[in-house]
Write an enzyme that holds these catalytic residues in place. Structure first.
Site, PDB file in Angstrom:
ATOM      1  N   ARG A 167      -9.580 -10.813  -4.057  1.00  0.00           N
ATOM      2  CA  ARG A 167     -10.131  -9.929  -5.077  1.00  0.00           C
ATOM      3  C   ARG A 167     -11.633 -10.117  -5.149  1.00  0.00           C
ATOM      4  NH1 ARG A 167      -7.443  -9.699 -10.675  1.00  0.00           N
ATOM      5  NH2 ARG A 167      -8.599  -7.765 -10.584  1.00  0.00           N
ATOM      6  N   HIS A 178      -4.001  -5.712   6.847  1.00  0.00           N
ATOM      7  CA  HIS A 178      -3.015  -6.493   6.109  1.00  0.00           C
ATOM      8  C   HIS A 178      -2.241  -7.549   6.878  1.00  0.00           C
ATOM      9  CE1 HIS A 178      -3.704  -3.966   2.664  1.00  0.00           C
ATOM     10  NE2 HIS A 178      -3.490  -2.883   3.388  1.00  0.00           N
ATOM     11  N   HIS A 188       0.855   1.769   4.508  1.00  0.00           N
ATOM     12  CA  HIS A 188       0.112   1.582   3.258  1.00  0.00           C
ATOM     13  C   HIS A 188       0.694   0.384   2.539  1.00  0.00           C
ATOM     14  CE1 HIS A 188      -1.549   2.658  -0.729  1.00  0.00           C
ATOM     15  NE2 HIS A 188      -0.328   2.457  -1.186  1.00  0.00           N
ATOM     16  N   LYS A 229     -14.318  -3.613  -0.554  1.00  0.00           N
ATOM     17  CA  LYS A 229     -12.975  -3.180  -0.982  1.00  0.00           C
ATOM     18  C   LYS A 229     -12.545  -4.105  -2.125  1.00  0.00           C
ATOM     19  CE  LYS A 229      -8.472  -1.863   0.954  1.00  0.00           C
ATOM     20  NZ  LYS A 229      -7.377  -2.725   0.502  1.00  0.00           N
ATOM     21  N   THR A 233      -9.639  -5.014  -3.749  1.00  0.00           N
ATOM     22  CA  THR A 233      -8.594  -6.010  -3.536  1.00  0.00           C
ATOM     23  C   THR A 233      -7.924  -5.753  -2.201  1.00  0.00           C
ATOM     24  OG1 THR A 233      -6.702  -4.814  -4.422  1.00  0.00           O
ATOM     25  CG2 THR A 233      -8.016  -6.004  -6.015  1.00  0.00           C
ATOM     26  N   ASN A 234      -7.364  -6.790  -1.623  1.00  0.00           N
ATOM     27  CA  ASN A 234      -6.640  -6.627  -0.365  1.00  0.00           C
ATOM     28  C   ASN A 234      -5.726  -7.819  -0.131  1.00  0.00           C
ATOM     29  OD1 ASN A 234      -6.556  -4.887   2.181  1.00  0.00           O
ATOM     30  ND2 ASN A 234      -6.779  -6.935   3.040  1.00  0.00           N
ATOM     31  N   THR A 235      -4.516  -7.534   0.334  1.00  0.00           N
ATOM     32  CA  THR A 235      -3.566  -8.609   0.584  1.00  0.00           C
ATOM     33  C   THR A 235      -3.319  -8.759   2.069  1.00  0.00           C
ATOM     34  OG1 THR A 235      -2.469  -8.247  -1.538  1.00  0.00           O
ATOM     35  CG2 THR A 235      -1.222  -9.444   0.123  1.00  0.00           C
TER      36      THR A 235
END
Lengths: 147, 456
Positions: A110, A39, A142, A69, A71-73
């Site tokens: 996404r 992240h 997290h 994966k 989604t991930n920011t």
């Protein structure tokens, strides 16, 4: 040994100090490291556009194998500023979830509909928003959501 | 011998080592390894000496036009027998297309060329097509996604489709083509010489206006077994036209991708009819269309037909709720061919999943892979999921990412994983928040069960 007033031997102190510092690092270490890998990208890796940014970063940070994966920011601020959310720079509530006071520059990736394992394609969206993270022993472990 | 390196910066000494092993490799993949034009000189010399090298992937490296020029020198040597070449996102422009074109018109061994994410533009692709048209060229797969093709390129592509009987797969997705250009392509596709099997036209600015022609192609070309028109706003009218073609007995379609096409429940009657009639159809994607419960129920009717042979269904993000899960349960209880169900991104919740689990438990159901990410699930549905995991031996893959299962739910799943009947190979649990204790428990569990991989 040196004569003293009856306190513990200096070596005992030394052992206790070493033990204390190592314990402080052990438990949240792995999860925090994974949080950083997944992240935090600062300064933001330079690419042609946000779509290619996501395709590259998701791959580089190990989130495309064996499954893409979904989604991930990525947060584009130094790690210590993100850490601070768990201390003074955030409002924490139940379940150790803390909301950042400040807004951060983010890229949310996404997975695109045509993707499947081995061929992960992403869409990227840039925004500046507050975030919610879960904290354990004052470290973010997290990423919960963009607020 | 396979060389496969991804996302690694290669030191000078490592590079020397790699060049050495490349000289005898059959396949080489150096994806995102910070290679540059100078690396291409070395790779070029490998190409000119290694006769067994059949696949080369150099995607995501800033090779530039000069780098490709060096590669092509190696490719052109008579002893080079390269079959497949990937150069996606290599910072190429129209300038290198002349070199690539020469390779196409000389190298009969080359069957696949992937050039996506390079700004080749109209002129570059025109030059490329010239090479493609050469009788020496035996290309089977051509991929030009995000290459800044324009409608002007479609005349030559159409000619290529008419002449290149070797061409099996064409992917020109994500280029602004429009209806007129696609109609031109369809003319080429209908040529008796054309044997195209796979056509990808995602996000090509197509509307219902080209769907009549595409439908005609489908009804005339049994060779076309894979069609993707995802991310084109063809809408219900477009799908209706496609379905006419799909229903023709000549059509032997196997994979159909209609994601984000602006479809509504109104499309589902025709689609349902196709599902229940087209026995060749094994894979359908309808991701990102507002099909809603009403639409899903119609699709389920089609899926219950004994002639429905669908194996994989993608209905992510279709605006579904628990209400349609009764019908899904019914399908799972009758349909024996469905192996993969991707339902994530719908608010089906615990109630919906419980019904789905009931369907899966039916002996008729042969589901292998179930994807329920981001479905508003909680710990409450984990009992049903646990029963499925510990009972259904054919289930090998389960995705529960982005659901707030909590430690309570996770505990139930862990118990089920230990069951001897559990044959799960992949359990995907991305973005679920659990305690450190649960984290440790999962690690221990994964290690104790040899066939199981927990992905989080």
């Amino acid at each position: 040994g040196a004569p003293g007033l009856g306190g513990p031997h200096p070596l005992v102190f030394l052992t206790l100090i070493l033990l204390a510092t190592s314990l402080a690092q052990v438990t949240p270490g792995a999860r925090y490291r994974q949080f950083l890998t997944r992240h935090v990208d600062f300064p933001k890796t330079s690419t042609t556009n946000d779509r290619i940014y996501c395709n590259l970063l998701m791959q580089r940070r190990g989130m495309t194998r064996p499954i893409c994966k979904p989604t991930n920011t990525f947060i584009h601020t130094p790690a210590d500023q993100v850490q601070a959310i768990c201390r003074h720079a955030g409002r924490c509530h139940r379940q150790n979830l803390c909301d950042s006071n400040a807004a951060f520059r983010l890229t949310t990736c996404r997975v695109a509909p045509g993707s499947h394992p081995g061929r992960c394609f992403y869409r990227g969206r840039v925004q500046t928003r507050q975030i919610r993270v879960a904290c354990n022993r004052l470290l973010p472990i997290h990423f919960d959501r963009v607020l | 011998m396979e060389l496969n390196i991804q996302c690694e910066e290669l030191s000078a000494s490592r590079w020397t080592e790699l060049i050495s092993s490349m000289k005898t490799s059959k396949t080489v993949r150096l994806d995102d390894c910070s290679l540059s034009a100078s690396s291409c000189k070395d790779i070029g010399s490998v190409l000119s000496t290694n006769q067994t090298l059949s696949e080369l992937t150099l995607s995501n490296n800033e090779l530039g036009d000069s780098g490709v020029e060096l590669l092509c020198k190696g490719l052109m040597t008579p002893s080079c027998r390269l079959q497949k070449l990937w150069l996606q996102n290599c910072n190429l422009t129209d300038a290198c297309c002349k070199n690539l074109s020469s390779v196409l018109s000389t190298k009969q061994s080359l069957t696949e060329l992937h050039l996506g994410d390079n700004k080749l533009g109209t002129s570059g692709v025109k030059v490329l097509c010239q090479g493609l048209m050469d009788p020496n060229c035996k290309l089977e797969k051509l991929q030009l996604e995000y290459c800044e093709l324009t409608p002007d390129n479609c005349e030559m592509l159409s000619s290529a489709l008419r002449t290149k009987s070797s061409l099996k797969a064409l992917n020109i997705s994500n280029n602004k083509l429009g209806d007129a250009a696609v109609k031109l392509l369809c003319q080429g596709l209908m040529d008796p010489n054309c044997n195209l099997q796979s056509l990808h036209l995602e996000n090509c600015h197509i509307t219902a206006a080209s769907c009549g022609d595409l439908g005609t192609v489908l009804s005339m070309k049994p060779s076309l077994i894979e069609l993707s028109v995802g991310e084109n706003k063809i809408g219900d009218p477009g799908v209706a036209l496609l379905c006419q073609g799909l229903l023709n007995p000549n059509c032997k379609i196997e994979k159909l991708w209609l994601w984000e096409c602006g479809l509504t429940p109104a499309s589902c009657k025709d689609l349902s009819h196709v599902l229940s009639t087209k026995e060749s159809l094994t894979e359908v994607s309808l991701i990102g269309n507002e099909l809603r419960d009403a639409g899903m129920e119609l699709l389920c009717q089609g899926l219950k037909d004994p002639k429905a042979k669908l194996q994989a269904l993608w209905i992510r993000e279709c605006g579904l709720t628990a209400a349609c899960c009764k019908s899904v349960r019914s399908v799972l209880g009758t349909n024996q061919t469905l192996r993969e169900l991707h339902m994530g991104g719908n608010k089906i919740g615990d109630a919906g999943v419980e019904m789905i689990c009931e369907g899966i438990l039916n002996p008729n159901c042969n589901l292998r892979s179930l994807w329920l990410g981001n479905s508003e699930l909680s710990a409450a549905c984990c009992r049903s999921l646990a029963t499925v995991i510990s009972t259904k031996q054919c289930l090998t893959e389960l995705d529960l990412s982005n659901n707030s299962l909590a430690d309570d739910g996770m505990k139930k799943l862990c118990e089920a994983l230990k069951h001897p009947n559990c044959k799960l190979q992949q359990l995907v649990l991305y973005d679920i928040y659990w305690s450190s204790e649960m984290d440790d428990e999962l690690s221990v569990l994964e290690e104790s069960i040899p066939g199981l991989k927990i992905i989080s």
